[in-house]
Design a protein around this motif. Structure first.
Motif, mmCIF file in Angstrom:
data_model
loop_
_atom_site.group_PDB
_atom_site.id
_atom_site.type_symbol
_atom_site.label_atom_id
_atom_site.label_comp_id
_atom_site.label_asym_id
_atom_site.label_seq_id
_atom_site.Cartn_x
_atom_site.Cartn_y
_atom_site.Cartn_z
ATOM 1 N N GLY A 1 42.685 33.328 41.155
ATOM 2 C CA GLY A 1 41.379 34.779 40.678
ATOM 3 C C GLY A 1 40.500 34.319 38.905
ATOM 4 O O GLY A 1 40.338 33.889 38.690
ATOM 5 N N PRO B 1 37.988 32.494 43.860
ATOM 6 C CA PRO B 1 37.358 34.136 43.052
ATOM 7 C C PRO B 1 37.515 35.095 44.041
ATOM 8 O O PRO B 1 38.025 36.754 42.759
ATOM 9 N N GLU B 2 36.754 35.520 45.132
ATOM 10 C CA GLU B 2 36.834 36.712 45.423
ATOM 11 C C GLU B 2 37.765 37.137 46.128
ATOM 12 O O GLU B 2 37.696 38.724 46.124
ATOM 13 N N THR C 1 38.136 28.494 37.975
ATOM 14 C CA THR C 1 38.884 28.762 38.427
ATOM 15 C C THR C 1 39.506 27.340 38.946
ATOM 16 O O THR C 1 40.337 26.898 39.503
ATOM 17 N N SER D 1 32.515 42.922 37.591
ATOM 18 C CA SER D 1 32.441 43.903 39.340
ATOM 19 C C SER D 1 34.769 43.020 39.290
ATOM 20 O O SER D 1 35.156 43.134 40.499
ATOM 21 N N TYR D 2 34.162 41.255 39.359
ATOM 22 C CA TYR D 2 35.264 40.627 39.449
ATOM 23 C C TYR D 2 36.888 41.287 38.823
ATOM 24 O O TYR D 2 38.044 41.022 39.232
ATOM 25 N N TYR D 3 36.702 42.118 37.972
ATOM 26 C CA TYR D 3 37.732 42.483 37.120
ATOM 27 C C TYR D 3 37.993 44.308 37.376
ATOM 28 O O TYR D 3 38.824 45.007 36.953
ATOM 29 N N THR E 1 40.180 38.112 44.190
ATOM 30 C CA THR E 1 40.346 38.865 43.005
ATOM 31 C C THR E 1 40.690 40.622 43.050
ATOM 32 O O THR E 1 40.959 41.094 42.294
ATOM 33 N N ARG E 2 39.161 40.597 43.509
ATOM 34 C CA ARG E 2 39.397 41.986 44.286
ATOM 35 C C ARG E 2 39.716 42.639 44.906
ATOM 36 O O ARG E 2 39.906 43.983 44.817
ATOM 37 N N GLU F 1 27.505 42.382 38.178
ATOM 38 C CA GLU F 1 28.505 40.687 39.166
ATOM 39 C C GLU F 1 29.002 40.491 38.066
ATOM 40 O O GLU F 1 30.610 40.220 38.995
ATOM 41 N N TYR F 2 29.705 39.940 36.991
ATOM 42 C CA TYR F 2 30.224 38.824 36.468
ATOM 43 C C TYR F 2 31.583 40.447 36.294
ATOM 44 O O TYR F 2 32.469 40.541 36.939
ATOM 45 N N ALA G 1 36.490 35.405 37.620
ATOM 46 C CA ALA G 1 34.571 35.706 37.799
ATOM 47 C C ALA G 1 34.016 34.159 38.968
ATOM 48 O O ALA G 1 35.013 32.978 37.687
#
Length: 277
Positions: free
Chosen positions: A10, A98-99, A17, A161-163, A101-102, A158-159, A12
Motif C-alpha cells: 500500500g 493503495p486504498e 505502488t 490520510s493514507y498514513y 492501506t487505510r 489527502e496524502y 498513497a
C-alpha cells in the motif's frame, strides 16, 4: 502443504505502488504481476460501512460482530486461495491496492501472519502527480474524488490520510516502509530488504525490467486503459518502462514555489521523518 506468505502493498496513490508492485512480483517464488486487488477493497468498504449500522442492519442475522467478521474475512481467505491456485501456489503472494492501506489494521487483526509493505514517496511529487490526474478528469468533464481537491491543504490532507489512518505501532514486526526514491535508485538493497521480510527471492536485474510477461497484463495496455476516461487519467508511461529515477523531483515542473513551501509546511514532520526536506 507449503506455507504461503501473503503480502499487501500500500501507500498513497501516485506514490509508485504500481511499478514497485511490478518489481516485487518478479520473484522466482512469487505470483507474476497482477492488477490491483479491487475485490478486497470493495469487501473492506462494505465491511466498514456495515459496522456503522450493525445493530440495525446485521445484528439479527449474524449475532456477534465476530461472526460478521468471520464471514467477511472468509472472502479474503477464499480470494487468496483462488489467486494462489491460478499461479501454481507460489510461496509468496504479492497483492496491492493503495486504498487498502487505510484498512491494514483491520486486516492485520484478523490475519496475524500477513505482512504489509508501505510505499512512501516525496509528497511534492505525489501531489504534483495527483494534480495531473485531476486536470485530466476535469478536461473529460468527470466529477471524481480528485476533482474535489480544491486547495493545497486538501491535497496535503489527502496524502497524509493514507498514513495517519494506520496505527503502525500495532503492525510492529509485520510491516516495512519502502521509499520510492531508494527503490528506484538502489533496487538491489531494497529487494534484499523485501526478501528478508517476506521470503521472496529476487534477481535485481530481472525485477527492474519491463518484460514480455508484463506486456501481457491488461493493466499495462495503454490503449485499453485510455479508453476509460477515469482510469486513463491515472496512466503513467513509467508503467511500461524499466524502473528508473526519471520521475524523481518532477514536481519542480508542476508546482509553484509557493505551493512547494505550503506542502512542506503542512506535511511538516512526516516529510522530515523520511528525509524529504
Amino acid at each position: 502443504m507449503k506455507k504461503r506468505q501473503v503480502v499487501l502493498i500500500g501507500g498513497a496513490m501516485r506514490s509508485g505502488t504500481t511499478v514497485i508492485h511490478r518489481a516485487l512480483c518478479a520473484g522466482e517464488n512469487t505470483n507474476p504481476y497482477i492488477s490491483e486487488s479491487w475485490y478486497l477493497l470493495d469487501v473492506m468498504r462494505i465491511y466498514k460501512w456495515n459496522l456503522t449500522r450493525y445493530d440495525v442492519r446485521n445484528a439479527d442475522q449474524f449475532g456477534s460482530i465476530e461472526n460478521f467478521k468471520d464471514v467477511v474475512f472468509d472472502n479474503f481467505r477464499k480470494y487468496v486461495t483462488l489467486v494462489s491456485a491460478k499461479y501454481n501456489d507460489p510461496e509468496v503472494i504479492m497483492l496491492k491496492h493503495p486504498e487498502l492501506t487505510r484498512f491494514f489494521n483491520d486486516i492485520s487483526d484478523y490475519f496475524d501472519d500477513w505482512k504489509f509493505i508501505v510505499i512512501v514517496r516525496d509528497p511534492r511529487d505525489v501531489i504534483a502527480s495527483i494534480k495531473r490526474v485531476q486536470k485530466r478528469h476535469q478536461e473529460s468533464g468527470l466529477h471524481t474524488p480528485q476533482t474535489e481537491l480544491r486547495s493545497i491543504s486538501d491535497f496535503c490532507l489527502e496524502y497524509l490520510s493514507y498514513y495517519k489512518t494506520v496505527d503502525f505501532s500495532k503492525l510492529k514486526g509485520k510491516h516495512i516502509f519502502l521509499k520510492y526514491e531508494d527503490f528506484v535508485m538502489n533496487a538491489s538493497d531494497q529487494l534484499t530488504k523485501v526478501a528478508m521480510f517476506t521470503g521472496a527471492k529476487y534477481d535485481p536485474d530481472k525485477a527492474l525490467k519491463f518484460s514480455d510477461e508484463h506486456q501481457k497484463a491488461a493493466n499495462f495496455d495503454k490503449e485499453k486503459r485510455l479508453e476509460d476516461k477515469f482510469a486513463g487519467a491515472f496512466w503513467s508511461d513509467m508503467y511500461t518502462k524499466d524502473i528508473s529515477d526519471a520521475s524523481i523531483g518532477s514536481y519542480k515542473d508542476e508546482l509553484t514555489e509557493g505551493e512547494v513551501a505550503e506542502i512542506q509546511q503542512r506535511i511538516g514532520d512526516f516529510g522530515r521523518a523520511f528525509g524529504y526536506w
